[in-house]
Design a protein around this motif. Structure first.
Motif, short mmCIF file in Angstrom:
data_model
loop_
_atom_site.label_atom_id
_atom_site.label_comp_id
_atom_site.label_asym_id
_atom_site.label_seq_id
_atom_site.Cartn_x
_atom_site.Cartn_y
_atom_site.Cartn_z
N UNK A 59 0.83 -1.20 0.00
CA UNK A 59 0.00 0.00 0.00
C UNK A 59 0.87 1.25 0.00
N UNK A 60 1.94 1.23 0.78
CA UNK A 60 2.87 2.37 0.80
C UNK A 60 3.43 2.59 -0.61
N UNK A 61 3.85 1.51 -1.26
CA UNK A 61 4.37 1.62 -2.63
C UNK A 61 3.33 2.21 -3.58
N UNK A 62 2.09 1.73 -3.47
CA UNK A 62 1.03 2.23 -4.35
C UNK A 62 0.71 3.71 -4.10
N UNK A 63 0.76 4.14 -2.84
CA UNK A 63 0.54 5.55 -2.54
C UNK A 63 1.63 6.42 -3.17
N UNK A 64 2.87 5.98 -3.06
CA UNK A 64 3.98 6.72 -3.67
C UNK A 64 3.78 6.79 -5.17
N UNK A 65 3.42 5.67 -5.79
CA UNK A 65 3.20 5.64 -7.24
C UNK A 65 2.03 6.55 -7.64
N UNK A 66 0.97 6.52 -6.86
CA UNK A 66 -0.19 7.36 -7.14
C UNK A 66 0.20 8.83 -7.17
N UNK A 67 0.91 9.27 -6.16
CA UNK A 67 1.31 10.68 -6.11
C UNK A 67 2.27 11.02 -7.25
N UNK A 68 3.15 10.11 -7.58
CA UNK A 68 4.07 10.35 -8.70
C UNK A 68 3.31 10.47 -10.02
N UNK A 69 2.34 9.58 -10.24
CA UNK A 69 1.55 9.64 -11.48
C UNK A 69 0.81 10.97 -11.60
N UNK A 70 0.22 11.38 -10.50
CA UNK A 70 -0.53 12.63 -10.53
C UNK A 70 0.38 13.82 -10.85
N UNK A 71 1.57 13.81 -10.30
CA UNK A 71 2.48 14.95 -10.53
C UNK A 71 2.98 15.02 -11.97
N UNK A 72 2.90 13.90 -12.69
CA UNK A 72 3.37 13.90 -14.08
C UNK A 72 2.44 14.70 -14.98
N UNK A 73 1.13 14.51 -14.81
CA UNK A 73 0.23 15.15 -15.77
C UNK A 73 -0.92 15.95 -15.17
N UNK A 74 -0.85 16.24 -13.88
CA UNK A 74 -1.85 17.11 -13.25
C UNK A 74 -1.11 18.28 -12.61
N UNK A 75 -1.12 19.45 -13.24
CA UNK A 75 -0.35 20.59 -12.73
C UNK A 75 -0.64 20.95 -11.27
N UNK A 76 -1.86 20.77 -10.84
CA UNK A 76 -2.21 21.13 -9.46
C UNK A 76 -1.77 20.08 -8.44
N UNK A 149 16.57 10.50 5.88
CA UNK A 149 16.32 9.32 6.70
C UNK A 149 15.06 8.60 6.28
N UNK A 150 14.01 9.34 5.97
CA UNK A 150 12.75 8.73 5.54
C UNK A 150 12.92 8.02 4.21
N UNK A 151 13.61 8.65 3.28
CA UNK A 151 13.84 8.04 1.97
C UNK A 151 14.64 6.75 2.14
N UNK A 152 15.66 6.79 2.98
CA UNK A 152 16.48 5.59 3.20
C UNK A 152 15.63 4.46 3.80
N UNK A 153 14.72 4.80 4.70
CA UNK A 153 13.86 3.81 5.34
C UNK A 153 12.96 3.11 4.33
N UNK A 154 12.39 3.89 3.40
CA UNK A 154 11.41 3.35 2.48
C UNK A 154 11.95 3.09 1.09
N UNK A 155 13.25 3.26 0.89
CA UNK A 155 13.81 3.14 -0.45
C UNK A 155 13.49 1.78 -1.11
N UNK A 156 13.56 0.73 -0.35
CA UNK A 156 13.27 -0.58 -0.91
C UNK A 156 11.80 -0.77 -1.25
N UNK A 157 10.92 0.00 -0.59
CA UNK A 157 9.49 -0.13 -0.83
C UNK A 157 9.02 0.62 -2.06
N UNK A 158 9.75 1.66 -2.47
CA UNK A 158 9.23 2.54 -3.49
C UNK A 158 9.78 2.28 -4.88
N UNK A 159 10.59 1.30 -5.04
CA UNK A 159 11.09 0.98 -6.37
C UNK A 159 10.00 0.35 -7.20
N UNK A 160 9.86 0.81 -8.41
CA UNK A 160 8.79 0.28 -9.28
C UNK A 160 9.12 -1.11 -9.77
#
Length: 160
Positions: A59-76, A149-160
């Protein structure tokens, strides 16, 4: 509905549609969006989502992906701020004003906190030409180590 209203509605609709796949317990707006004084392009889109506890790493991975997708093509999407909570935690939400009172105790740069307080609740007068760079430097100095520190903690979780 104006064109800008449509952009906000499109972003929120897309976010909530994609978030629904993660089965949130509840989602609600707060801040200016809930209070009725939201201004597109200036105001943040403040949301809170309650997720089942424990939150699986998928779920953490999917949330990160969701926010990344939105930032690609939704200016707001850069203005979309969603806090994720679980019902198990004892959490008391605080206002931005309360947060500004607490930040100096947590080591936040006083100049930055006072600037935010002044612009949000006082005089939104223009700043000096040097201030944005100085503010960014102070903010990075304060937040940088925590973000690293947060990125290092979750780095393994957020790789696509």
């Amino acid at each position: 509905m104006t064109e800008t209203d449509a952009a906000t509605a499109r972003l929120l609709d897309r976010f909530l549609t994609e978030l629904r796949a993660l089965a949130p317990v509840a989602v609600w707006a707060h801040g200016s969006l809930a209070g009725g004084d939201y201004q597109e392009g200036r105001s943040d889109l403040d949301l809170i989502a309650v997720l089942e506890d424990p939150v699986p790493s998928g779920t953490v991975r999917e949330l990160v992906r969701l926010h990344r997708r939105l930032r690609v093509d939704e200016p707001l999407a850069v203005k979309l701020h969603c806090s994720y909570l679980t019902p198990a935690g004892s959490v008391r939400l605080i206002s931005k004003r309360e947060a500004l009172d607490l930040l100096p105790e947590l080591g936040a740069p006083l100049d930055v906190v006072e600037d935010i307080r002044r612009r949000r609740y006082g005089d939104p007068a223009p700043h000096t030409d040097e201030w944005p760079a100085r503010r960014a430097e102070l903010t990075r100095g304060y937040l940088g180590p925590a973000i690293d520190g947060l990125v290092a903690t979750y780095e393994g979780f957020t790789r696509a």
